[in-house]
Design a protein around this motif. Structure first.
Motif, PDB file in Angstrom:
ATOM      1  N   ALA A 158      -3.265 -43.709 -20.360  1.00 56.96           N
ATOM      2  CA  ALA A 158      -4.545 -43.587 -19.665  1.00 56.96           C
ATOM      3  C   ALA A 158      -4.948 -42.117 -19.503  1.00 56.96           C
ATOM      4  N   LEU A 159      -3.978 -41.251 -19.210  1.00 56.69           N
ATOM      5  CA  LEU A 159      -4.267 -39.817 -19.134  1.00 56.69           C
ATOM      6  C   LEU A 159      -4.719 -39.281 -20.497  1.00 56.69           C
ATOM      7  N   ALA A 160      -4.051 -39.696 -21.550  1.00 55.31           N
ATOM      8  CA  ALA A 160      -4.446 -39.257 -22.887  1.00 55.31           C
ATOM      9  C   ALA A 160      -5.848 -39.736 -23.236  1.00 55.31           C
ATOM     10  N   ASP A 161      -6.177 -40.948 -22.822  1.00 51.74           N
ATOM     11  CA  ASP A 161      -7.528 -41.472 -23.055  1.00 51.74           C
ATOM     12  C   ASP A 161      -8.570 -40.615 -22.339  1.00 51.74           C
ATOM     13  N   ALA A 162      -8.249 -40.184 -21.116  1.00 49.21           N
ATOM     14  CA  ALA A 162      -9.182 -39.351 -20.352  1.00 49.21           C
ATOM     15  C   ALA A 162      -9.396 -38.014 -21.054  1.00 49.21           C
ATOM     16  N   VAL A 163      -8.308 -37.415 -21.541  1.00 49.22           N
ATOM     17  CA  VAL A 163      -8.426 -36.147 -22.263  1.00 49.22           C
ATOM     18  C   VAL A 163      -9.195 -36.354 -23.567  1.00 49.22           C
ATOM     19  N   GLY A 164      -8.860 -37.424 -24.285  1.00 46.11           N
ATOM     20  CA  GLY A 164      -9.518 -37.695 -25.559  1.00 46.11           C
ATOM     21  C   GLY A 164     -10.994 -37.972 -25.437  1.00 46.11           C
ATOM     22  N   SER A 165     -11.412 -38.548 -24.299  1.00 44.58           N
ATOM     23  CA  SER A 165     -12.835 -38.848 -24.111  1.00 44.58           C
ATOM     24  C   SER A 165     -13.672 -37.575 -24.066  1.00 44.58           C
ATOM     25  N   LEU A 166     -13.036 -36.454 -23.738  1.00 51.42           N
ATOM     26  CA  LEU A 166     -13.738 -35.170 -23.674  1.00 51.42           C
ATOM     27  C   LEU A 166     -13.446 -34.289 -24.881  1.00 51.42           C
ATOM     28  N   ALA A 167     -12.202 -34.361 -25.399  1.00 50.88           N
ATOM     29  CA  ALA A 167     -11.775 -33.418 -26.439  1.00 50.88           C
ATOM     30  C   ALA A 167     -11.644 -34.034 -27.824  1.00 50.88           C
ATOM     31  N   GLY A 168     -11.734 -35.358 -27.932  1.00 53.74           N
ATOM     32  CA  GLY A 168     -11.650 -35.998 -29.237  1.00 53.74           C
ATOM     33  C   GLY A 168     -10.307 -36.666 -29.487  1.00 53.74           C
ATOM     34  N   ASP A 169     -10.287 -37.535 -30.504  1.00 55.96           N
ATOM     35  CA  ASP A 169      -9.099 -38.349 -30.788  1.00 55.96           C
ATOM     36  C   ASP A 169      -7.884 -37.503 -31.184  1.00 55.96           C
ATOM     37  N   GLU A 170      -8.101 -36.473 -31.967  1.00 54.78           N
ATOM     38  CA  GLU A 170      -6.976 -35.651 -32.411  1.00 54.78           C
ATOM     39  C   GLU A 170      -6.288 -34.981 -31.225  1.00 54.78           C
ATOM     40  N   GLN A 171      -7.081 -34.478 -30.292  1.00 55.90           N
ATOM     41  CA  GLN A 171      -6.512 -33.839 -29.107  1.00 55.90           C
ATOM     42  C   GLN A 171      -5.892 -34.872 -28.181  1.00 55.90           C
ATOM     43  N   ARG A 172      -6.427 -36.076 -28.198  1.00 52.17           N
ATOM     44  CA  ARG A 172      -5.804 -37.154 -27.404  1.00 52.17           C
ATOM     45  C   ARG A 172      -4.378 -37.390 -27.868  1.00 52.17           C
ATOM     46  N   GLU A 173      -4.184 -37.502 -29.175  1.00 50.58           N
ATOM     47  CA  GLU A 173      -2.854 -37.759 -29.715  1.00 50.58           C
ATOM     48  C   GLU A 173      -1.919 -36.590 -29.438  1.00 50.58           C
ATOM     49  N   ALA A 174      -2.451 -35.377 -29.547  1.00 48.82           N
ATOM     50  CA  ALA A 174      -1.620 -34.196 -29.284  1.00 48.82           C
ATOM     51  C   ALA A 174      -1.188 -34.163 -27.818  1.00 48.82           C
ATOM     52  N   PHE A 175      -2.124 -34.463 -26.920  1.00 51.21           N
ATOM     53  CA  PHE A 175      -1.772 -34.485 -25.496  1.00 51.21           C
ATOM     54  C   PHE A 175      -0.727 -35.554 -25.209  1.00 51.21           C
ATOM     55  N   LEU A 176      -0.916 -36.748 -25.760  1.00 50.29           N
ATOM     56  CA  LEU A 176       0.004 -37.849 -25.475  1.00 50.29           C
ATOM     57  C   LEU A 176       1.419 -37.511 -25.929  1.00 50.29           C
ATOM     58  N   ALA A 177       1.534 -36.914 -27.103  1.00 51.24           N
ATOM     59  CA  ALA A 177       2.866 -36.534 -27.597  1.00 51.24           C
ATOM     60  C   ALA A 177       3.502 -35.491 -26.683  1.00 51.24           C
ATOM     61  N   LEU A 178       2.714 -34.505 -26.262  1.00 57.65           N
ATOM     62  CA  LEU A 178       3.228 -33.442 -25.398  1.00 57.65           C
ATOM     63  C   LEU A 178       3.607 -33.998 -24.023  1.00 57.65           C
ATOM     64  N   TRP A 179       2.777 -34.890 -23.488  1.00 55.28           N
ATOM     65  CA  TRP A 179       3.020 -35.453 -22.152  1.00 55.28           C
ATOM     66  C   TRP A 179       4.261 -36.339 -22.147  1.00 55.28           C
ATOM     67  N   ARG A 180       4.381 -37.184 -23.169  1.00 56.38           N
ATOM     68  CA  ARG A 180       5.573 -38.035 -23.263  1.00 56.38           C
ATOM     69  C   ARG A 180       6.840 -37.192 -23.397  1.00 56.38           C
ATOM     70  N   GLU A 181       6.725 -36.079 -24.138  1.00 51.11           N
ATOM     71  CA  GLU A 181       7.875 -35.197 -24.311  1.00 51.11           C
ATOM     72  C   GLU A 181       8.339 -34.644 -22.962  1.00 51.11           C
ATOM     73  N   HIS A 182       7.391 -34.242 -22.118  1.00 49.55           N
ATOM     74  CA  HIS A 182       7.794 -33.659 -20.832  1.00 49.55           C
ATOM     75  C   HIS A 182       8.388 -34.714 -19.913  1.00 49.55           C
ATOM     76  N   ILE A 183       7.931 -35.965 -20.026  1.00 48.89           N
ATOM     77  CA  ILE A 183       8.558 -37.051 -19.259  1.00 48.89           C
ATOM     78  C   ILE A 183       9.996 -37.244 -19.720  1.00 48.89           C
ATOM     79  N   GLY A 184      10.221 -37.144 -21.026  1.00 46.86           N
ATOM     80  CA  GLY A 184      11.583 -37.245 -21.542  1.00 46.86           C
ATOM     81  C   GLY A 184      12.493 -36.181 -20.977  1.00 46.86           C
TER      82      GLY A 184
END
Length: 442
Positions: A158-184
């Protein structure tokens, strides 16, 4: 019914223990620190709900407006209950803004973004804390932890969707990968702390430190420089510090864990305001996320959503702690929940006057008491008491509606407030049902 029940039934009643703890907190607690749009509440029709409806047929008739809705997954159900609260916050903020002529807009694009990020980032902290607590209680290979982790990941999406709605699909995927990594990395830290592995702990902290720099660079890029990398990194460093402190307390079984988790959640609310400001500027959104009306909406969003997560944590603790409701952990969880109630009453009092703030606090604590009665009854299998508690909650809806209509000069119609509170009862009641199903020994 779930086949993954575990642990013991609480050794004392929830109602007696929470009533005592809230009473002590009311008399002696220090003042608490003041603490996208959420996805619509999912429709739930499950065997567990149908079974409970049948069992209650012999008990006092429960109005459909407050019949709990649960899926059997306590983590998903807690999130559903929490996601309803930003809608309530938006309604209350609009009513107060109109009644008191508060400058700004509660429904601008900027206000929507700030409230949405506030809800999602706060939810990230609480779901992470709940996930760690579940791993420590049920085991990292348990179905319960898998469900908690899946709910945390739904928040990440849901956070990635919020970022992607403003920055685009490519940035959504980049954010999601980075965010999941920090949770790990937080997971690695939690495992290391619990296992006493200092080397692994230090390695996880080093990874988290590297993440703050990467995330800072990401937000500077997507905001066109409106969010300087160094400022974002500094905010994320505090996120790491506060959440790892909460994990340390959870690993040690410290009663301080609930307050630490609340502090970590409060910090990300501040971060949401900063990120929203930068993204609003970069995307050219309408409105000011820092105006008084938008700020009020964000603050109510944080306070009301936190109420749901802290209530769920209190019930979780009662159902899983050694000593149940007599444990120090449970008393601390209940006290942290009451600190949230006091903070909400102070927010109301700042708008409507100290006398109305006190009236709200009494009414709010009363409705928490009814949820306590319900949780107690569900844990003990007392269908009649469970039905009676739900009937009390149905009556509370009308009282609260009348209260808000009066203090807002009619800007908050009683029926509209009562309708919103019906969903609050249904969803939080469903989460309590699912917690009992998953965590209380049959």
């Amino acid at each position: 019914m779930s086949t993954t029940r575990m642990l013991r039934r609480p050794t004392a009643t929830l109602s007696a223990a929470i009533a005592l703890t809230l009473g002590l907190a009311a008399c002696g607690s220090s003042e608490p620190e003041a603490a996208p749009a959420a996805t619509p509440t999912q429709e739930m029709t499950t065997d567990a709900t149908e079974e409970m409806t049948e069992e209650m047929s012999a008990a006092p008739e429960v109005p459909a407006t407050v019949m709990p809705m649960g899926t059997g997954d306590p983590f998903a159900d807690a999130r559903t209950a929490a996601q309803h609260m930003p809608e309530t916050a938006a309604t209350l903020a609009a009513g107060f803004a109109a009644a008191l002529e508060i400058p700004g807009e509660t429904d601008s694009e900027a206000a929507d973004l700030r409230a949405g990020l506030t809800a999602l980032l706060q939810e990230h902290v609480y779901l992470a804390g709940i996930g760690v607590a579940t791993a420590y209680t049920a085991g990292a290979d348990s179905p319960e932890f898998e469900a908690a982790a899946a709910t945390l990941d739904a928040n990440s999406v849901a956070l990635a969707d919020a970022v992607g709605s403003l920055a685009g699909d490519e940035q959504r995927e980049a954010f999601l990968a980075l965010w999941r990594e920090h949770i790990g990395y937080f997971v690695d830290y939690a495992v290391a702390v619990k296992g006493g592995d200092d080397a692994a702990r230090d390695a996880a902290l080093a990874s988290l430190d590297g993440y703050t720099g990467q995330a800072g660079a990401f937000f500077e890029e997507v905001s066109g420089g409106a969010l300087p990398a160094a400022d974002v990194a500094m905010s994320l460093e505090m996120h790491v510090t506060t959440l790892t402190t909460a994990i340390d307390d959870l690993a040690a079984g410290s009663p301080e864990a609930y307050g630490s988790l609340q502090a970590a959640a409060a910090h990300v609310g501040e971060g949401a305001a900063v990120i929203a400001g930068g993204l609003v500027s970069a995307a050219g959104l309408q409105g000011d996320p820092a105006d008084e009306a938008a700020t009020l909406r964000a603050q109510l969003t944080a306070g009301l959503q936190e109420h749901v997560y802290l209530a769920g944590l209190a019930v979780f603790t009662a159902y899983t702690s050694d000593g149940g409701t007599s444990s120090a952990a449970f008393e601390a969880a209940a006290a942290t929940l009451d600190a949230n109630s006091v903070a909400l009453s102070e927010a109301v009092g700042s708008l409507a006057g100290a006398e109305q703030g006190e009236a709200f606090l009494a009414l709010w604590r009363e409705h928490i008491g009814y949820f306590v009665d319900y949780a107690d009854a569900v844990a003990s299998g007392d269908d009649e008491a469970a039905a009676a508690a739900l009937i009390e909650l149905d009556g509370y809806r009308g009282e609260a509606g009348a209260f808000f209509e009066e203090i807002s000069g009619g800007e908050l119609p009683a029926d509209a407030v009562a309708e919103g509170l019906a969903m609050h009862v249904q969803t939080l009641g469903g989460a309590i049902d699912s917690l009992a199903e998953a965590l209380v020994e049959a």
